[in-house]
Design an enzyme around this catalytic site. Structure first.
Site, PDB file in Angstrom:
ATOM      1  N   ARG A 134      31.821 -48.683  19.034  1.00 32.88           N
ATOM      2  CA  ARG A 134      32.510 -47.832  19.019  1.00 32.88           C
ATOM      3  C   ARG A 134      33.169 -47.818  19.880  1.00 32.88           C
ATOM      4  O   ARG A 134      32.670 -47.305  21.359  1.00 32.88           O
ATOM      5  CB  ARG A 134      31.964 -47.149  19.105  1.00 32.88           C
ATOM      6  CG  ARG A 134      32.184 -45.463  18.809  1.00 32.88           C
ATOM      7  CD  ARG A 134      31.431 -44.305  17.718  1.00 32.88           C
ATOM      8  NE  ARG A 134      31.786 -44.457  16.133  1.00 32.88           N
ATOM      9  CZ  ARG A 134      30.470 -43.887  15.477  1.00 32.88           C
ATOM     10  NH1 ARG A 134      30.303 -42.939  15.119  1.00 32.88           N
ATOM     11  NH2 ARG A 134      31.143 -44.036  14.288  1.00 32.88           N
ATOM     12  N   HIS A 161      38.724 -47.709  11.167  1.00 31.51           N
ATOM     13  CA  HIS A 161      37.084 -47.519  10.307  1.00 31.51           C
ATOM     14  C   HIS A 161      36.645 -48.326   9.628  1.00 31.51           C
ATOM     15  O   HIS A 161      35.943 -48.068   8.916  1.00 31.51           O
ATOM     16  CB  HIS A 161      36.382 -46.048  10.618  1.00 31.51           C
ATOM     17  CG  HIS A 161      35.101 -45.417  10.975  1.00 31.51           C
ATOM     18  ND1 HIS A 161      34.211 -46.846  11.158  1.00 31.51           N
ATOM     19  CD2 HIS A 161      34.169 -44.158  10.346  1.00 31.51           C
ATOM     20  CE1 HIS A 161      33.010 -46.427  11.222  1.00 31.51           C
ATOM     21  NE2 HIS A 161      33.293 -44.967  11.155  1.00 31.51           N
TER      22      HIS A 161
END
Ligand code: CP
Ligand code: NVA
Length: 309
Positions: free
Chosen positions: A102, A129
């Site tokens: 991330r 995402h």
């Protein structure tokens, strides 16, 4: 080497196959547990930003499949600062069988994939995402029994989550309209790419500005925070802009004209901002099953990339 960086990298068949595998793995888990297909395998989970769902769902996913996950906190690695992205990718490749990351800059995901000799999974970047959107497609298919012809309206910021939902809709035949205030639209290149991907499925990808009219006929109304991680200095301006009509509230649900319209939010929710308590906790809300399904859908990614399922 296969990575999981953007849904736009997948063919419609590959995406459907991930959804089918997720179905199988969820059913297997609900029947008492998954087979240890990742026994002896490990995943490094590299975080530059906070996380609840992504961290815990990937970690439990690895554990349920018999593998092991190692959490690396934002302060530990200094991606691109303490050490170059390329060197981190090379070093981790010697220890683990997969890297989930991330990051702020999407370039860091691309760089990890370029230099790693193990699969890299995008756990959110400033651009997209995809693990979220894969799970969301899974949740919608489970709730409505189909994706083709479903109408999803995303209300809020044309952000990373909106980007992945557009790509996911384009590949599965789900119409996606992203409704934003002026200046917060998804990147034109993303809209263009999603429309090109939609040519085969017939999905209609649109950008709009009036939530009341855009939600008419929606099957799913989706929202996300108005200020994403990394944009905190814009928070006050964004609050004022988005508060002018971009909240998912009971009036907006009524405007859909569909009493059973489903409500989704990737979470974390800022209740009272992009979504009201009444809506988040209503029978229309898929929020909790949506969060749980992160784990089931991501098991499909892990099984396929690390376990070659
Ligand atoms: N939706 C999501 O990715 O949540 P986290 O930021 O808690 O991982
Ligand atoms: N758009 C949000 C999603 C959080 C899961 C962010 O990037 O902060």
């Amino acid at each position: 080497m296969q990575h999981f960086i953007s849904l736009a990298d997948l063919t419609p068949t590959q995406l459907q196959s991930y959804l089918d595998l997720a179905d199988e793995l969820k059913a297997e888990w609900k029947q008492g547990g998954n087979k240890p297909i990742l026994a002896g395998k490990s995943l490094a989970m590299l975080f530059q930003k906070p996380s609840l769902r992504t961290r815990v769902s990937f970690e439990m996913g690895m554990q349920h499949l018999g593998g092991h996950a190692v959490y690396i906190a934002p302060t530990e690695v200094g991606l691109g600062k303490r050490e170059s992205v390329a060197d981190i990718a090379r070093v981790l490749s010697g220890y683990v069988d997969g890297i989930m990351a991330r990051v702020f800059s999407h370039e860091h995901i691309v760089g990890l994939a370029q230099y790693a000799s193990v699969p890299v999974i995008n756990g959110l970047s400033d651009y997209n995402h995809p693990a979220q959107a894969l799970s969301d497609l899974f949740t919608i298919r489970e709730a409505l029994g189909r994706l083709q012809g479903v109408r999803l309206v995303f209300v809020g910021d044309g952000n990373n989550v909106a980007t992945s939902l557009m790509f996911g809709g384009a590949l599965t035949g789900m119409d996606v309209t992203v409704v934003t205030p002026a200046g917060y639209e998804p990147q034109p290149a993303v809209v263009q790419q999603a429309r090109e991907l939609a040519a085969q499925s017939g999905a209609v990808i649109q950008v709009a500005h009036d939530p009341q009219t855009a939600v008419a006929g929606a099957d799913v109304i989706y929202t996300d925070v108005w200020t994403s991680m990394g944009q905190e200095e814009e928070k006050q301006k964004r609050l004022a802009t988005f508060a002018a009509g971009y909240q998912i509230n009971e009036a907006l649900l009524t405007a859909s004209g569909h009493a059973d319209v489903k409500v989704m939010h990737c979470l974390p929710a800022h209740r009272g901002e992009e979504i009201t308590d009444a809506v988040a906790d209503s029978p229309n809300s898929l929020l909790w099953i949506q969060a749980e399904n992160r784990m089931h859908a991501q098991k499909a990614i892990l099984a396929r990339l690390i376990g070659q399922a």
